[in-house]
Design an enzyme around this catalytic site. Structure first.
Site, PDB file in Angstrom:
ATOM      1  CG  ASP A  66      -1.929   0.968   1.369  1.00  0.00           C
ATOM      2  OD1 ASP A  66      -2.262   1.580   0.363  1.00  0.00           O
ATOM      3  OD2 ASP A  66      -2.428   1.200   2.487  1.00  0.00           O
ATOM      4  N   GLY A  68       3.916   1.212   0.970  1.00  0.00           N
ATOM      5  CA  GLY A  68       5.264   0.718   0.657  1.00  0.00           C
ATOM      6  C   GLY A  68       6.181   0.734   1.875  1.00  0.00           C
ATOM      7  CB  THR A  74       5.104  -3.040   5.472  1.00  0.00           C
ATOM      8  OG1 THR A  74       4.081  -2.318   6.135  1.00  0.00           O
ATOM      9  CG2 THR A  74       5.361  -4.352   6.183  1.00  0.00           C
TER      10      THR A  74
END
Ligand code: IMP
Length: 174
Positions: free
Chosen positions: A101, A103, A105
């Site tokens: 989503d 990015g 993580t």
């Protein structure tokens, strides 16, 4: 009524294609060591277990747990709650995500792994929401690009609920 975005059949068929693509990629790499496949807990569990079982290549499976979401909102503060336990130096590492989503993580995980001198790090995600990116991420293998909606099912949750559906649907409640 639920708005099903990706059916069980479509998911299964796409995972098979991804497994074939990854097998072909690894065949060309011709590495002596087993590649390490890292499941990002908890959302990726279903995708990960089906993907690795469809691979012809023999791999090592590892698990990492991170936290960043509260309800439908990213806290943007990614914390590593459980690290992998295998040495990845000089090995090919695949990070297997359920969804990318913002990015944040996957970028936190890849930065952490880069410090350990792997031969290569590749990112494979079942779903990608590119319009929500806050940081640049190189996605090497992707199942489906989806619109910027909050989705659940097939491992994806909202406050730990809705994971055990074999399909993916848009969450339309509060
Ligand atoms: P990112 O750090 O914003 O890229 O988000 C990655 C993580 O956020 C994923 O591994 C999911 O746990 C969670 N996430 C992002 N979007 C969704 C969604 O639409 N449904 C469920 N979880 C999501």
């Amino acid at each position: 009524m639920k708005k099903i975005l990706i059916s069980e059949y479509e998911i299964q068929r796409r995972i098979e294609e991804l497994a074939n693509q990854i097998d072909s990629y690894l065949e060309k790499e011709d590495s002596d060591d087993y590649p390490v496949f890292v499941c990002v807990l908890t959302g990726s569990v279903f995708f990960f277990s089906e993907l690795v079982r469809k691979l012809k290549t023999e791999v090592i499976t590892e698990y990492i747990k991170v936290s960043s979401y509260q309800g439908k909102v990213s806290t943007q503060n990614v914390q590593i709650l459980k690290d992998i336990s295998v040495d990845i130096s000089n090995r090919i590492v695949f990070v297997i995500e359920d969804i990318i989503d913002t990015g944040l993580t996957v970028s936190k995980i890849t930065s952490l792994f880069k410090e350990r001198d792997p031969a290569k790090i590749l990112v494979c995600t079942l779903l990608d929401k590119p319009s929500k990116r806050l940081v640049d991420v190189k996605v090497d293998f992707c199942g489906f690009v989806i619109p910027p909606e909050f989705v659940v099912g097939y491992g994806l949750d909202l406050d730990e609920k809705y994971r055990n559906k074999p399909y993916i649907y848009v969450f339309e409640g509060e």
